[in-house]
Design an enzyme around this catalytic site. Structure first.
Site, PDB file in Angstrom:
ATOM      1  CB  THR A  26      -4.117  -4.148  -5.508  1.00 58.68           C
ATOM      2  OG1 THR A  26      -3.146  -5.151  -5.303  1.00 58.68           O
ATOM      3  CG2 THR A  26      -4.476  -4.109  -6.972  1.00 58.68           C
TER       4      THR A  26
ATOM      5  CE1 TYR B 235      -0.629  -6.040  -8.531  1.00 61.10           C
ATOM      6  CE2 TYR B 235      -0.486  -4.187  -7.009  1.00 61.10           C
ATOM      7  CZ  TYR B 235      -0.746  -5.525  -7.258  1.00 61.10           C
ATOM      8  OH  TYR B 235      -1.100  -6.345  -6.232  1.00 61.10           O
TER       9      TYR B 235
ATOM     10  CB  THR C 144      -6.867  -8.381  -1.421  1.00 58.10           C
ATOM     11  OG1 THR C 144      -5.870  -8.762  -2.367  1.00 58.10           O
ATOM     12  CG2 THR C 144      -7.754  -7.301  -1.994  1.00 58.10           C
ATOM     13  CG  ASP C 145      -1.786 -10.468  -1.152  1.00 54.45           C
ATOM     14  OD1 ASP C 145      -2.782 -10.763  -1.840  1.00 54.45           O
ATOM     15  OD2 ASP C 145      -0.670 -10.245  -1.640  1.00 54.45           O
TER      16      ASP C 145
ATOM     17  CE  LYS D 265      -6.483 -12.255  -2.634  1.00 55.99           C
ATOM     18  NZ  LYS D 265      -5.274 -11.479  -2.925  1.00 55.99           N
TER      19      LYS D 265
ATOM     20  CD  GLU E 246      -1.131 -41.356  15.882  1.00 52.98           C
ATOM     21  OE1 GLU E 246      -1.459 -40.559  14.980  1.00 52.98           O
ATOM     22  OE2 GLU E 246      -0.501 -42.411  15.685  1.00 52.98           O
TER      23      GLU E 246
HETATM   24  N1  ASP Z   1      -0.248  -7.457  -3.199  1.00 47.21           N
HETATM   25  C1  ASP Z   1      -1.459  -6.813  -2.911  1.00 47.21           C
HETATM   26  C2  ASP Z   1      -1.558  -6.539  -1.429  1.00 47.21           C
HETATM   27  O1  ASP Z   1      -2.050  -7.332  -0.660  1.00 47.21           O
HETATM   28  C3  ASP Z   1      -2.627  -7.573  -3.380  1.00 47.21           C
HETATM   29  C4  ASP Z   1      -3.894  -6.771  -3.335  1.00 47.21           C
HETATM   30  O2  ASP Z   1      -4.003  -5.730  -2.741  1.00 47.21           O
HETATM   31  O3  ASP Z   1      -4.877  -7.244  -3.931  1.00 47.21           O
HETATM   32  O4  ASP Z   1      -1.174  -5.491  -1.009  1.00 47.21           O
END
Ligand code: ASP
Length: 351
Positions: free
Chosen positions: A33, A46, A112-113, A185, A308
């Protein structure tokens, strides 16, 4: 005229001298992002990884007074498409940069993912103790009040600061500096998207200055725990998510597919039901390494010797305080060096 020439020469020399004292930072870009572009700056939609790193660096012109910065594009992806291949490529490039003394610090821009996963992989595979700092953004570069430029600027400040040396791979986000092992995250949408629920952040950046309060004692770079210079792939390890009344369809499919390891994202302290228990016994019989982790974000999974789920009888490994996605990374790397369950268990306590 002579006076003017003298002033000009003096300023060139001053500039040259200042430049010599600046640290050299290479920014390796992978997309995300932070490099995202939108059709509408006021809408959430985006495309990640669209803007090249050279363009992102132009948005923070004053960074040239703090460090000699150079960008390098490694990938242009959303981090949901991150792969083991790119991890290995990144680790090798970082090790090469430091071995050839091309930089004093490295910043990696990333979605960020899966940011915490890449950070932890590099924490285990980067050989130098020089600073490596990952960062990203929650809002695309084209958004109103995008957080990317500030995060990139501050991450470069962290990477160029000598006090960041020897602290393992770091993640900078929204004022805070985190260690790669503990950071997670914790928000899907907020700009304060990361935290370290077990430990808190190591420090902060404010007014272009770095402030550390803590240091991680877990093993990390210089030299790293694992050498990826001659490894082109990693053994397959999959994650089984557990929930009330979960069936054993997924775990059995992984066993039938002959995976090398299975991480169980269990409930609470890494628990699961009788149906999964039977499959776990079957997996261990087939020499598939099974690690008990937890879907809960803080706390630790400790070795069970009663009830268990008795790890010594079952032959299972516990993840300690590693979350399932990081436990998967450690198990994949561990399996490149040993298949001894006890040695792998030790690694979970050490790394
Ligand atoms: N979809 C993005 C990614 O991880 C989310 C981000 O960057 O915040 O590339």
């Amino acid at each position: 005229m002579k006076k003017l020439l003298l002033i000009f020469l003096c300023s060139i020399l001053t500039f040259y001298a200042t430049a010599q004292n600046l640290t050299r930072v290479i920014v390796l870009s992978t997309g995300g992002t932070i490099a995202g572009q939108q059709p509408n700056s006021d809408k959430a939609g985006y495309v990640p990884g669209k803007i090249p790193i050279e363009e992102l660096l132009k948005d923070i012109p004053s960074i040239t007074q703090k460090a000699i910065v150079q960008g390098e594009q490694i990938a242009s992806i959303g981090s949901n498409n991150m792969t083991v291949d790119i991890w290995i490529k990144l680790a090798r490039r970082i090790n090469e940069i430091f071995a050839k003394n091309e930089a004093d610090g490295i910043v990696i821009t990333h979605g960020t993912d899966t940011l915490e996963e890449t950070a932890y992989f590099l924490n285990l595979t980067v050989q130098s103790d020089k600073p490596v700092v990952l960062t990203g953004a929650m809002r695309p570069a084209t958004a109103i009040s995008s957080d990317g430029s500030k995060n990139l600027y501050d991450a470069i400040i962290v990477a160029s600061d000598t006090s960041s040396k020897g602290k393992g791979v770091l993640l900078y986000f929204n004022d805070n500096i985190y260690d790669a092992k503990n950071v997670v995250k914790t928000s899907m949408t907020n700009v304060n998207a990361f935290s370290s629920p077990n430990t808190g952040p190591l420090g902060q950046v404010y007014d272009s200055k770095v402030f550390y309060n803590m240091q991680t004692l877990n093993r990390h770079g210089g030299p790293a725990a694992f050498d990826v210079s001659k490894i082109d792939s990693l053994p397959r390890v999959e994650i089984v998510y557990f929930y009330a009344d979960a069936s054993n369809v997924a775990i059995n499919a992984f066993i039938d597919n002959k995976v090398a390891g299975i991480i169980i994202a269990g409930t609470g302290g890494g628990s699961f039901n009788k149906s999964i228990l039977e499959s776990v016994k079957n997996a261990v019989k087939k020499d598939i390494k099974v690690v008990r982790s937890s879907r809960v974000v803080s706390g630790r999974v400790s070795i069970n010797i009663v009830g268990e789920i008795d790890d010594s009888k079952l032959g299972t490994i516990v993840s300690d305080n590693l979350n399932p996605q990081k436990a998967r990374i450690l198990l994949m790397l561990a399996l490149t060096t040993t298949s001894d369950k006890n040695k792998i268990q030790e690694m979970f306590f050490e790394y």
